[in-house]
Design a protein around this motif. Structure first.
Motif, short mmCIF file in Angstrom:
data_model
loop_
_atom_site.label_atom_id
_atom_site.label_comp_id
_atom_site.label_asym_id
_atom_site.label_seq_id
_atom_site.Cartn_x
_atom_site.Cartn_y
_atom_site.Cartn_z
N GLU A 163 -11.68 60.96 47.49
CA GLU A 163 -12.40 60.53 46.29
C GLU A 163 -13.75 59.90 46.62
O GLU A 163 -14.25 59.05 45.88
CB GLU A 163 -11.54 59.55 45.47
CG GLU A 163 -10.22 60.16 45.01
CD GLU A 163 -9.40 59.18 44.19
OE1 GLU A 163 -9.75 57.98 44.17
OE2 GLU A 163 -8.42 59.62 43.56
N SER A 164 -14.32 60.29 47.75
CA SER A 164 -15.62 59.79 48.18
C SER A 164 -16.48 60.95 48.65
O SER A 164 -15.97 62.04 48.96
CB SER A 164 -15.47 58.78 49.32
OG SER A 164 -14.69 57.67 48.92
N VAL A 165 -17.80 60.70 48.72
CA VAL A 165 -18.73 61.73 49.18
C VAL A 165 -19.62 61.12 50.26
O VAL A 165 -20.26 60.08 50.04
CB VAL A 165 -19.60 62.27 48.03
CG1 VAL A 165 -20.50 63.40 48.55
CG2 VAL A 165 -18.73 62.77 46.88
N PHE A 166 -19.65 61.77 51.41
CA PHE A 166 -20.48 61.34 52.53
C PHE A 166 -21.53 62.41 52.82
O PHE A 166 -21.22 63.60 52.86
CB PHE A 166 -19.62 61.12 53.78
CG PHE A 166 -20.39 61.02 55.06
CD1 PHE A 166 -21.29 59.97 55.28
CD2 PHE A 166 -20.24 61.98 56.05
CE1 PHE A 166 -22.01 59.89 56.46
CE2 PHE A 166 -20.96 61.91 57.24
CZ PHE A 166 -21.85 60.86 57.44
N VAL A 193 -22.07 57.32 50.74
CA VAL A 193 -22.69 56.88 51.99
C VAL A 193 -23.53 58.02 52.53
O VAL A 193 -23.09 59.18 52.52
CB VAL A 193 -21.64 56.47 53.05
CG1 VAL A 193 -22.32 56.07 54.36
CG2 VAL A 193 -20.77 55.33 52.56
N ALA A 194 -24.73 57.70 53.00
CA ALA A 194 -25.60 58.70 53.61
C ALA A 194 -26.09 58.19 54.95
O ALA A 194 -26.57 57.06 55.06
CB ALA A 194 -26.79 59.01 52.71
N PRO A 227 -25.20 54.10 47.00
CA PRO A 227 -24.63 52.79 47.32
C PRO A 227 -24.91 52.32 48.74
O PRO A 227 -25.13 51.14 48.98
CB PRO A 227 -23.12 52.99 47.11
CG PRO A 227 -23.03 54.15 46.18
CD PRO A 227 -24.17 55.04 46.54
N CYS A 228 -24.90 53.25 49.70
CA CYS A 228 -25.02 52.85 51.10
C CYS A 228 -25.86 53.88 51.86
O CYS A 228 -25.44 55.02 52.03
CB CYS A 228 -23.63 52.74 51.73
SG CYS A 228 -23.64 52.26 53.46
N ILE A 274 -16.79 52.27 55.25
CA ILE A 274 -15.74 52.79 54.38
C ILE A 274 -16.35 52.91 52.99
O ILE A 274 -16.69 51.90 52.37
CB ILE A 274 -14.51 51.87 54.36
CG1 ILE A 274 -13.97 51.69 55.78
CG2 ILE A 274 -13.44 52.44 53.44
CD1 ILE A 274 -12.83 50.71 55.88
N PRO A 275 -16.55 54.12 52.50
CA PRO A 275 -17.20 54.29 51.19
C PRO A 275 -16.54 53.45 50.10
O PRO A 275 -15.31 53.32 50.06
CB PRO A 275 -17.02 55.79 50.92
CG PRO A 275 -16.95 56.41 52.27
CD PRO A 275 -16.21 55.41 53.12
N LYS A 276 -17.39 52.88 49.26
CA LYS A 276 -16.97 52.08 48.10
C LYS A 276 -16.37 50.74 48.49
O LYS A 276 -15.94 49.98 47.63
CB LYS A 276 -15.98 52.86 47.22
CG LYS A 276 -16.57 54.16 46.68
CD LYS A 276 -15.55 54.94 45.87
CE LYS A 276 -16.17 56.25 45.38
NZ LYS A 276 -15.21 57.10 44.66
N LYS A 277 -16.36 50.42 49.80
CA LYS A 277 -15.81 49.14 50.23
C LYS A 277 -16.78 48.36 51.11
O LYS A 277 -16.56 47.19 51.37
CB LYS A 277 -14.50 49.34 51.01
CG LYS A 277 -13.37 49.86 50.16
CD LYS A 277 -12.09 49.93 50.96
CE LYS A 277 -10.94 50.46 50.11
NZ LYS A 277 -9.68 50.54 50.87
#
Length: 675
Positions: A163-166, A193-194, A227-228, A274-277
């Motif tokens: 449920e995340s996209v990197f 995250v990129a 976000p990151c 860690i995406p979203k965290k």
């Protein structure tokens, strides 16, 4: 999903004293899904270090952005590629379909492709076409390649999992061309995250060389509400100081705001996202060690220093537990311990008085490290080969139910290469899965650096402690009751009494640590003034006459005068202890041979009120030529009866709170039997 950076440089590896903090390896990124799938992006020199952490069998998916040397130079040193128990899926654009075979041609690298022992499965990727890495219905993994802007071509990748996209965008140049900027903006849209190629800044940008300015990434990422954003592919000559400055430049845009978007970080080897965290993550500067040593240096007490060393070592390795052993009389003394599973961090001080000693020999893990001076990094103590000289002693685990697995055990030395002790860290916890993992090479290197610098601080604190012991030995010549163990016990009881009092008064942890250490050392010198009292009085076995007693009382003033020129950090506290530790809460105590300076209640310095309880308790439970030792309970009841008369009633209450700990202090510092 967890993202780990193993290489963050571009063009060429650049090991030097000025690049050791952010890292010198070329690009390599590990992505772990919640199902433990392993995806790797680019095969720079960081791939070697990643490979050393992997098990003896497995499957991985390696995505190459392009074929330039800095992005493939780690292939030959990737441990799994030479292991028949590994399957490696390699994803490349059509233009690179022979890149792996060409690398292993016997000329570029001495091993031929046909000699590789792993199973290599190659996949051709097409920009815009989704790759189904895992087709399972529950938590599938999809990777979508995008065309980059780089001489010779490059591919960026978006990973959709958990449920995340990197996004990984290797070599890619953002130019002033509206189409390029629009495509890059679209690339940054709807991701968590990129990690991107930000080799240049506006002051050293080379148009057409295929790399971007960090300013362009920050601008577009802000518009896309990323976000990151992680700025990577640092130029080989970019120093740690320059990258520190870059982080300071971008952090004001990303901290102190409730907006979770546009968090910008400078890539560093070993960083995990860690995406979203991870939107609240605060990056370390390369001078983190300087700050650690500077903060550590304000403490003079060995116990506080050991606690800080252990806490920081565990923090940078995610270790669940740890122990510091110190060398004493050719043995390893169990000096300080933390264990988050067995007891909370704020109660670790209760385990500082365990009297456990190990021989410095080859058969135990800590003993082997102490004997050989070698570091041991053990992924799993249960799988240690039987033919090793050392073995894992599982008696502690059996007694407590704890399960030790990974261990990092390291010696530390003084400036003259003399062994000071051993630092043992246990069970690094993966922040994503919460499972035990091996200590990686970056953790090991950071702990080695910390141990080296911390040893210097310990050595300095040891000099102060030795000076205190010299003073105590002089006192003991005159008064046999004033032994080293007596002073240690009074110091330890005083320190723990202060901590309990400070907790009740809601003092900050930093304040508690600082004054706890100072009070321990100051209280150890409470009777230093006895060096000025006649041996005829101090060693007299009968009751003192009135005149002798008045003379004895002068030791408080003598001690205070002696300490007025001692180490300035503890002068004031030690002076107050020596002068006032015979004051009484009700004002009926004494300072010297007259009653002119009597104090009462809270006008008596806190440290003296604390030391008074510690000194009297130890005197009561210790044997003297004129009396037998009281039991601990008898002495405690006496303190309680005297609360509000002789002693501060709140401090007596604090003493009752830590009574179990008092027993541990006496186990740690027993009286030495004399012939």
């Amino acid at each position: 999903m967890e993202i780990v950076l193993w290489g963050v440089r571009g063009s060429i590896s650049s090991p030097s004293p000025t690049t050791q903090f952010y890292g010198a390896n070329t690009t390599c990124i590990e992505v772990r899904t919640d199902n433990n799938d392993l995806l790797i992006f680019d095969a720079g020199s960081g791939l070697h270090h990643l490979g050393t952490t992997l098990p003896d069998s497995g499957v991985c998916h390696l995505f190459l952005s392009h074929g330039h040397a800095d992005h493939i130079q780690g292939l030959g040193f990737f441990k799994p590629i030479h292991n028949p128990n590994w399957t490696i899926h390699v994803y490349v654009p059509a233009s690179l379909k022979r890149v792996v075979k060409n690398f292993f041609d016997g000329k570029t690298f001495p091993v031929m492709f046909k000699q590789l022992r792993s199973k290599i499965v190659q996949h051709i990727v097409t920009p815009g076409k989704v790759i189904n890495v895992s087709k399972r219905k529950n938590n599938p993994i999809k990777v979508k390649p995008f065309l980059g802007n780089h001489p010779g071509g490059s591919v960026a990748y978006k990973v959709y999992a958990d449920e995340s996209v990197f996004l990984y965008s290797g070599d890619h140049e953002i130019t002033s061309d509206p189409v390029v900027r629009s495509n890059t903006f679209e690339l940054l849209s709807r991701i968590d995250v990129a990690v991107v190629d930000a080799a240049y800044g506006k002051d050293d940008y080379h148009e057409g060389w295929g790399h971007s300015k960090w300013e362009d990434w920050v601008e577009l990422a802000a518009r896309a509400k990323v976000p990151c954003l992680v700025l990577s592919h640092h130029m080989q000559d970019r120093s740690d100081k320059e990258l520190d400055d870059l982080q300071d430049t971008v952090m004001p845009k990303t901290s102190g705001s409730s907006d979770l978007y546009n968090r910008v970080y400078v890539a560093k080897e070993g960083l995990r996202f860690i995406p979203k965290k991870d939107t609240s993550f605060i990056p370390q500067r390369s001078d983190w060690m300087f700050e650690f040593v500077e903060n550590l240096g304000i403490h003079k007490d060995e116990s506080i220093i050991l606690d800080r060393i252990l806490a920081t070592s565990r923090e940078i390795t995610q270790a669940d537990a740890g122990t510091v052993f110190l060398v004493e009389n050719n043995q390893l003394v169990f000096a300080y311990t933390h264990n988050d599973t067995l007891f909370p961090a704020d109660s670790s001080y209760k385990h500082a008085y365990v009297n456990v000693r190990l021989p410095i020999s080859l058969d135990s893990i800590a003993g082997y490290v102490a004997s050989t001076g070698k570091t041991l990094n053990i992924p799993d103590v249960e799988t240690l080969p039987k033919d090793l000289p050392y073995h894992f002693n599982d008696s502690f685990d059996k007694a407590t139910g704890y399960q030790s697995k990974s261990m990092l055990v390291m010696p530390f030395f003084d400036r003259n290469k003399n062994l000071l002790g051993v630092l043992q860290l246990i069970n690094s916890i993966n922040p994503r899965s919460k499972k035990i993992q091996a200590f990686d090479i970056n953790m090991e290197n950071n702990v080695r650096l910390l141990a080296r610098e911390a040893a210097n601080v310990l050595e300095i604190s040891g000099i102060l402690r030795k000076n205190i012991y010299r003073m105590l030995k002089v006192i003991a010549i005159h008064d046999p009751t004033e032994t080293g163990p007596h002073a240690e016990r009074v110091g330890a009881i005083s320190a723990e009494l202060y901590q309990r009092w400070a907790e009740k008064h809601q003092k900050t942890p930093d304040e508690i640590r600082f004054f706890k250490g100072q009070i321990r050392l100051a209280s150890m010198l409470h009777d230093v003034g006895k060096v000025g009292i006649s041996d005829l009085i101090l060693k007299k076995k009968a009751r003192l006459t009135e005149e002798e007693y008045i003379t004895m009382r002068n030791h408080t003033r003598l001690g205070a005068s002696l300490l007025s020129s001692e180490t300035k950090d503890i002068t004031e506290l030690a002076h107050d202890v020596a002068l006032h530790h015979h004051q009484k809460w009700n004002g009926q105590g004494y300072v010297g041979s007259d009653d002119s300076d009597r104090l009462e209640g809270t006008s008596i310095p806190l440290v003296a009120r604390i030391a008074a309880i510690a000194d009297v308790f130890d005197a009561l439970v210790s044997s003297r030529c004129y009396k037998n030792a009281w039991s601990f309970e008898e002495a405690r009841l006496f303190l309680n009866r005297e609360a509000g008369q002789h002693f501060d009633p709140l401090l007596v209450e604090c003493f009752n709170d830590i009574f179990d700990l008092i027993h541990k202090i006496y186990e740690r510092f027993p009286d030495v039997a004399t012939a």
